[in-house]
Design a protein around this motif. Structure first.
Motif, PDB file in Angstrom:
ATOM      1  N   ALA A 182       8.822  -3.258  -7.064  1.00  0.00           N
ATOM      2  CA  ALA A 182       7.552  -3.038  -6.193  1.00  0.00           C
ATOM      3  C   ALA A 182       6.510  -2.526  -7.042  1.00  0.00           C
ATOM      4  O   ALA A 182       6.362  -1.777  -7.970  1.00  0.00           O
ATOM      5  CB  ALA A 182       8.020  -2.009  -5.024  1.00  0.00           C
ATOM      6  N   ILE A 183       5.336  -2.886  -6.523  1.00  0.00           N
ATOM      7  CA  ILE A 183       3.902  -2.522  -6.995  1.00  0.00           C
ATOM      8  C   ILE A 183       3.200  -1.549  -5.843  1.00  0.00           C
ATOM      9  O   ILE A 183       3.080  -2.312  -4.739  1.00  0.00           O
ATOM     10  CB  ILE A 183       3.175  -3.576  -7.422  1.00  0.00           C
ATOM     11  N   TYR A 184       3.194  -0.248  -5.970  1.00  0.00           N
ATOM     12  CA  TYR A 184       2.507   0.740  -4.961  1.00  0.00           C
ATOM     13  C   TYR A 184       1.033   0.907  -5.273  1.00  0.00           C
ATOM     14  O   TYR A 184       0.894   1.081  -6.388  1.00  0.00           O
ATOM     15  CB  TYR A 184       3.204   1.743  -4.796  1.00  0.00           C
ATOM     16  N   VAL A 185       0.061   0.365  -4.570  1.00  0.00           N
ATOM     17  CA  VAL A 185      -1.197   0.611  -4.752  1.00  0.00           C
ATOM     18  C   VAL A 185      -1.651   1.680  -4.132  1.00  0.00           C
ATOM     19  O   VAL A 185      -1.650   1.921  -2.717  1.00  0.00           O
ATOM     20  CB  VAL A 185      -2.007  -0.669  -4.216  1.00  0.00           C
TER      21      VAL A 185
ATOM     22  N   VAL B 193       2.863   1.966 -10.153  1.00  0.00           N
ATOM     23  CA  VAL B 193       2.214   2.738  -9.222  1.00  0.00           C
ATOM     24  C   VAL B 193       0.704   2.750  -9.869  1.00  0.00           C
ATOM     25  O   VAL B 193       0.334   3.191 -10.948  1.00  0.00           O
ATOM     26  CB  VAL B 193       2.705   4.193  -9.087  1.00  0.00           C
ATOM     27  N   THR B 194      -0.333   2.051  -9.122  1.00  0.00           N
ATOM     28  CA  THR B 194      -1.656   2.106  -9.689  1.00  0.00           C
ATOM     29  C   THR B 194      -2.647   2.171  -8.470  1.00  0.00           C
ATOM     30  O   THR B 194      -2.251   1.692  -7.521  1.00  0.00           O
ATOM     31  CB  THR B 194      -1.840   0.831 -10.383  1.00  0.00           C
ATOM     32  N   PRO B 195      -3.699   2.669  -8.819  1.00  0.00           N
ATOM     33  CA  PRO B 195      -5.109   2.689  -7.991  1.00  0.00           C
ATOM     34  C   PRO B 195      -5.808   1.164  -8.193  1.00  0.00           C
ATOM     35  O   PRO B 195      -6.688   1.073  -7.143  1.00  0.00           O
ATOM     36  CB  PRO B 195      -5.660   3.623  -8.224  1.00  0.00           C
ATOM     37  N   SER B 196      -5.299   0.459  -9.082  1.00  0.00           N
ATOM     38  CA  SER B 196      -6.014  -0.908  -9.104  1.00  0.00           C
ATOM     39  C   SER B 196      -5.535  -2.013  -8.447  1.00  0.00           C
ATOM     40  O   SER B 196      -4.403  -2.517  -9.053  1.00  0.00           O
ATOM     41  CB  SER B 196      -6.206  -1.032 -10.766  1.00  0.00           C
TER      42      SER B 196
ATOM     43  N   LYS C 101       0.843  -1.207   0.038  1.00  0.00           N
ATOM     44  CA  LYS C 101      -0.017   0.025  -0.265  1.00  0.00           C
ATOM     45  C   LYS C 101       0.906   1.357  -0.106  1.00  0.00           C
ATOM     46  O   LYS C 101       1.943   1.198   0.596  1.00  0.00           O
ATOM     47  CB  LYS C 101      -0.685   0.020   1.204  1.00  0.00           C
ATOM     48  N   ILE C 102       0.397   2.269  -0.379  1.00  0.00           N
ATOM     49  CA  ILE C 102       1.105   3.423  -0.647  1.00  0.00           C
ATOM     50  C   ILE C 102       1.811   4.106   0.637  1.00  0.00           C
ATOM     51  O   ILE C 102       2.468   4.984   0.826  1.00  0.00           O
ATOM     52  CB  ILE C 102       0.139   4.439  -1.416  1.00  0.00           C
TER      53      ILE C 102
END
Length: 424
Positions: free
Chosen positions: A300-303, A264-267, A5-6
């Motif tokens: 990393a994948i930041y949601v 970086v994504t909101p999904s 999570k961000i």
């Protein structure tokens, strides 16, 4: 690939490797030896580090002709088309000298002058990088630099440079090439030897010893930057295709174990799909070991909670490469403040910029896109201010100038003005 999570502070920064004390000492010793012994030192270091003995470092016309003969017509056409695209883009960056005249006769302006000479370092030895040649030589040529020097490590078996590098150099307009690598090449470019005249600026990437050497000589010559490992950030929403996002992230991860790849994504669904796809694609990559370590350590994948928060995150990261893979990517472009190069839409993956589109692929890394720009024509020029005051202009402003000088306690400055005022 980890999904977070961000709330976890995102970063692309890796500690800048300043080298060990022994490495720094070794580089200083190499530079000093080249300054003292010139070509003799270059021959000794080439034999020591590259495992080959060379009497002459300069690339001959015969070698260049052989390079043209050894590559196929399709490759030659590819290099020429890429060069044309890069040249066209950089020609648009040219700015002329300028002057303005006021009613009182004052003339102010700026004189733009190309550097006399630049040196380009091209990594080599086990690989060929013609794209680096094009991206460094062409903007220098467009800027008007008359002398462009290329140095690159020779092949350990043949003692030559890769054919594609020689052809790219010729097509870009560089005529002076030397088969020298490492810190010794940087020293030769900076201080000169019997064979190589010194240059005014050095550009181009290299290994740790090249980077340390560039740091060491900076001030005696100019340098472009100390480039860090490659990095990519992708700003995406649920319209992005997971397999394409994963492929683009891996396109940078395969460079180096220190490369950084971030989504970086909101999904949340996209995040999960990309993580699965990354693992699937990793297993078939020829450079799997390198890419896997880079993804593990710096991927990393930041949601985020929203696309707006995703944009804010990108601006904090200030990545070298940024891809915008959203429904309406152009709508977000104006909100991006910090990125070295911005790739918009799914048909503009990062490799388009690496090789062919035209913009330079020498980009600020490690968050330095906050304050610096891609390599460009202005990097190969310098500017001189032009000041012409008429008698009337000096009379109108002289007392103010003298007063400002005395404000700083510089009486001779004030008198240099007042001497002229008294003689009018």
């Amino acid at each position: 690939m980890r999904i977070v999570k961000i709330s976890e502070q995102p970063s692309i920064k890796r500690s800048v490797d300043q080298g060990t004390e022994d490495q720094r000492a070794a580089v200083k010793a190499i530079i000093e030896k080249v300054r003292q012994d010139g070509d003799q030192a270059l021959r000794a270091f080439t034999e020591l580090f590259d495992g080959i003995s060379l009497e002459n470092f300069a690339v001959s016309e015969i070698e260049t002709r052989e390079a043209y003969e050894s590559i196929d017509e399709e490759t030659l056409a590819l290099i020429r088309e890429a060069a044309a695209n890069i040249r066209s883009f950089h020609e648009k960056q040219l700015r002329p000298s300028w002057m303005t005249t006021d009613e009182n006769g004052t003339i102010l302006g700026q004189k733009v002058t190309p550097l006399d000479s630049v040196g380009l370092y091209v990594p080599g030895g086990t690989a060929a990088y013609p794209s680096s040649v094009l991206m460094n030589v062409i903007p220098a040529k467009v800027a008007g630099v008359e002398r462009i020097v290329i140095t690159s490590p020779p092949d350990k078996k043949t003692g030559k440079l890769p054919p594609a590098v020689l052809v790219a150099a010729k097509e870009a307009g560089a005529e002076e090439l030397y088969k020298i690598g490492g810190a010794q090449a940087i020293a030769a470019l900076s201080y000169g030897t019997e064979t190589i005249a010194p240059v005014d600026k050095i550009t181009g990437p290299g290994n740790m010893y090249v980077a340390l050497a560039k740091r060491e000589v900076f001030g005696d010559v100019d340098i472009d930057m100390i480039a860090g490992p490659s990095e990519i950030a992708i700003l995406a929403d649920d319209s992005a295709k997971p397999n394409e996002v994963a492929a683009d992230l891996l396109s940078q991860a395969e460079h180096d174990i220190l490369s950084c790849s971030v989504l970086v994504t909101p999904s949340e669904s996209l995040a999960e799909s990309v993580a699965i796809e990354i693992e699937k694609q990793l297993s078939t990559l020829p450079r799997e070991a390198i890419a896997r370590q880079a993804i593990h350590n710096y991927g990393a994948i930041y949601v985020t909670d929203s696309i707006e928060e995703a944009v804010q995150t990108i601006n904090r990261l200030a990545p070298e490469h940024l891809e915008i893979l959203t429904k309406n990517p152009m709508e977000l472009l104006g909100q991006i403040r910090h990125a070295g190069a911005i790739f918009i839409g799914r048909f503009s993956p990062e490799p388009v910029g690496d090789y062919f589109a035209g913009p330079n692929h020498v980009l600020p890394t490690n968050g330095t896109a906050r304050f610096s720009s891609p390599l460009n024509v202005e990097d190969f020029q310098k500017k001189s201010s032009i000041v012409f005051y008429s008698e009337k202009a000096l009379k109108d402003n002289g007392e103010k100038i003298a007063a400002f000088a005395r404000l700083e306690g510089l009486e001779a400055h004030a008198r240099a003005i007042e001497t002229r005022l008294k003689q009018q």
